[in-house]
Design a protein around this motif. Sequence first.
Motif, PDB file in Angstrom:
ATOM      1  N   GLU A 170       4.334   7.507  12.351  1.00  0.00           N
ATOM      2  CA  GLU A 170       3.836   8.180  11.154  1.00  0.00           C
ATOM      3  C   GLU A 170       4.930   9.001  10.472  1.00  0.00           C
ATOM      4  O   GLU A 170       5.003   9.047   9.238  1.00  0.00           O
ATOM      5  N   VAL A 171       5.800   9.637  11.273  1.00  0.00           N
ATOM      6  CA  VAL A 171       6.921  10.380  10.697  1.00  0.00           C
ATOM      7  C   VAL A 171       7.844   9.424   9.934  1.00  0.00           C
ATOM      8  O   VAL A 171       8.273   9.711   8.810  1.00  0.00           O
ATOM      9  N   ALA A 172       8.135   8.276  10.544  1.00  0.00           N
ATOM     10  CA  ALA A 172       8.998   7.287   9.895  1.00  0.00           C
ATOM     11  C   ALA A 172       8.346   6.729   8.633  1.00  0.00           C
ATOM     12  O   ALA A 172       9.005   6.546   7.601  1.00  0.00           O
ATOM     13  N   LYS A 173       7.055   6.444   8.703  1.00  0.00           N
ATOM     14  CA  LYS A 173       6.333   5.939   7.526  1.00  0.00           C
ATOM     15  C   LYS A 173       6.389   6.930   6.373  1.00  0.00           C
ATOM     16  O   LYS A 173       6.604   6.554   5.216  1.00  0.00           O
ATOM     17  N   ASP A 174       6.182   8.216   6.689  1.00  0.00           N
ATOM     18  CA  ASP A 174       6.202   9.241   5.643  1.00  0.00           C
ATOM     19  C   ASP A 174       7.550   9.279   4.947  1.00  0.00           C
ATOM     20  O   ASP A 174       7.627   9.404   3.714  1.00  0.00           O
ATOM     21  N   TYR A 175       8.618   9.170   5.737  1.00  0.00           N
ATOM     22  CA  TYR A 175       9.944   9.218   5.118  1.00  0.00           C
ATOM     23  C   TYR A 175      10.188   7.986   4.245  1.00  0.00           C
ATOM     24  O   TYR A 175      10.642   8.111   3.100  1.00  0.00           O
ATOM     25  N   LEU A 176       9.881   6.794   4.764  1.00  0.00           N
ATOM     26  CA  LEU A 176      10.103   5.575   3.991  1.00  0.00           C
ATOM     27  C   LEU A 176       9.205   5.523   2.760  1.00  0.00           C
ATOM     28  O   LEU A 176       9.607   5.032   1.695  1.00  0.00           O
ATOM     29  N   ARG A 177       7.996   6.053   2.883  1.00  0.00           N
ATOM     30  CA  ARG A 177       7.081   6.089   1.731  1.00  0.00           C
ATOM     31  C   ARG A 177       7.677   6.916   0.594  1.00  0.00           C
ATOM     32  O   ARG A 177       7.561   6.549  -0.577  1.00  0.00           O
ATOM     33  N   GLU A 236      10.880   7.335   0.057  1.00  0.00           N
ATOM     34  CA  GLU A 236      12.006   6.574  -0.475  1.00  0.00           C
ATOM     35  C   GLU A 236      11.539   5.469  -1.434  1.00  0.00           C
ATOM     36  O   GLU A 236      12.226   5.124  -2.390  1.00  0.00           O
ATOM     37  N   LEU A 237      10.357   4.911  -1.159  1.00  0.00           N
ATOM     38  CA  LEU A 237       9.829   3.815  -1.980  1.00  0.00           C
ATOM     39  C   LEU A 237       8.982   4.302  -3.156  1.00  0.00           C
ATOM     40  O   LEU A 237       8.595   3.500  -4.012  1.00  0.00           O
ATOM     41  N   TYR A 238       8.723   5.602  -3.202  1.00  0.00           N
ATOM     42  CA  TYR A 238       7.707   6.144  -4.122  1.00  0.00           C
ATOM     43  C   TYR A 238       7.939   5.757  -5.579  1.00  0.00           C
ATOM     44  O   TYR A 238       7.008   5.377  -6.297  1.00  0.00           O
ATOM     45  N   ASP A 239       9.172   5.845  -6.055  1.00  0.00           N
ATOM     46  CA  ASP A 239       9.462   5.595  -7.464  1.00  0.00           C
ATOM     47  C   ASP A 239       9.760   4.132  -7.779  1.00  0.00           C
ATOM     48  O   ASP A 239      10.041   3.792  -8.936  1.00  0.00           O
ATOM     49  N   LEU A 240       9.715   3.257  -6.778  1.00  0.00           N
ATOM     50  CA  LEU A 240      10.044   1.855  -7.002  1.00  0.00           C
ATOM     51  C   LEU A 240       8.783   1.062  -7.364  1.00  0.00           C
ATOM     52  O   LEU A 240       7.748   1.221  -6.717  1.00  0.00           O
ATOM     53  N   PRO A 241       8.854   0.205  -8.393  1.00  0.00           N
ATOM     54  CA  PRO A 241       7.684  -0.604  -8.754  1.00  0.00           C
ATOM     55  C   PRO A 241       7.435  -1.697  -7.721  1.00  0.00           C
ATOM     56  O   PRO A 241       8.301  -2.532  -7.484  1.00  0.00           O
ATOM     57  N   ILE A 242       6.285  -1.661  -7.093  1.00  0.00           N
ATOM     58  CA  ILE A 242       5.922  -2.687  -6.119  1.00  0.00           C
ATOM     59  C   ILE A 242       4.634  -3.332  -6.600  1.00  0.00           C
ATOM     60  O   ILE A 242       3.533  -2.818  -6.383  1.00  0.00           O
ATOM     61  N   ASN A 288       1.866  -3.553  -1.631  1.00  0.00           N
ATOM     62  CA  ASN A 288       2.129  -2.190  -2.075  1.00  0.00           C
ATOM     63  C   ASN A 288       2.920  -1.515  -0.955  1.00  0.00           C
ATOM     64  O   ASN A 288       3.169  -2.115   0.088  1.00  0.00           O
ATOM     65  N   SER A 289       3.320  -0.272  -1.151  1.00  0.00           N
ATOM     66  CA  SER A 289       4.188   0.370  -0.158  1.00  0.00           C
ATOM     67  C   SER A 289       3.505   0.488   1.205  1.00  0.00           C
ATOM     68  O   SER A 289       4.142   0.310   2.250  1.00  0.00           O
TER      69      SER A 289
END
Length: 396
Positions: free
Chosen positions: A175-182, A184-190, A378-379
């Motif tokens: 969950e810690v890793a997911k939060d960080y990667l999420r 990083e991906l937040y502003d990218l269009p998916i 999606n992310s």
Amino acid sequence: MKMKKYNAPSIAEAMKQIRADLGEDAVILNSKVVVTKKFFGLVKNKSYEVVAGYDPLEKKPSLPSFEDLPTFAPQLKEEGISEAASSVEQHTKVPQNGAAGLPENLIKEIADLKSMMQSMQRMSTQSQYPDELLSFIDFLREQELGEELITKISDELFMYYNEHGKQMTWNEMQEVAKDYLRKELYDLPISGISYEKKYINVLGPTGVGKTTTIAKMAARAVLEKKKKIGFITTDTYRIAAIEQLKTYAALLQAPVEIVYNPTDYAEALQKFDHLDLIFIDTAGRNYKEAKYVDDLKSLIQFSEQVESYLVLSLTSKQKDLESIIEQFANLHIEKFIFTKLDETNSIGTMFNLMIKYNKGLAYYTNGQEVPEDIEQPNSDNLLELFFKENSDERSS
């Protein structure tokens, strides 16, 4: 006990400073995240404050010193472990025709040197983070996530570990890793194609499955969105590719135009003016060479009415994919499409490239079936996919 406070941009950097000042026997006494604000609070900088101590009366086994290393790796002193490992990897590659012609003792020395580098890299990681985190960090590396991302996630894990004062479960680390990667991906269009533009350019090197991917995208447009579509192909180098596209077009009852030059291309666009969407299948070439990208730009349009997608295979080496992406830097690529997910056991490359080049993701494909084997993620889907295989093993 001798104590000292350190402030650094990452836990790894703090550990370097601590070892330099206090030696390998130093212990972490406290750590916390420090957030500073600049420009009226609009910009936030995050750093790590670590308090370390050293008791000269306690003697613990230390890591081997650089002086103890074999004499055939003297650059370790100047370059450090990671840089030296990279140097060794570059200078000890076996020729493409195998080990033929190399003395047996030299082959053995190369193998021993690589093994030593890998061992020292593991020792370096172990000296920075608690043992409880190492298996998860190894998992991130097995998934081929970039080292910079692994370091940042490891720092987040380290802070969580210290703040909660208990052994972390695999799910907590995940969950810690997911939060960080999420983040990083937040502003990218998916998301998939927008259906706001008429022309869909599908670009990519040979062998990545462009034509099949186009057929999957087109089938969705017809079956789900009820769009009237057409196909244009510039791939006149492979007759099989033209025949394959014609087969898909016949199934979708869509017209196909084959173009050889800019005049043919302009005429094809005019013929298809009444259609909703036009999918353009470009030639698969070795786009690590700039001349093929220039040929492509001279043939097809990259105007305001065009969406362009770069198709990349997850079975390719990341360095090769980076070379291709950089050749397309002067073209407006909307998003990536990753293929052959079903043919690989690691998808860290997908995250590395999206984050490095600030590009979103339209689709990933996981098989040859049309139109089934294509996903518009999606992310959250991507993160579940990244951790799914190992999570299944841990919960079983």
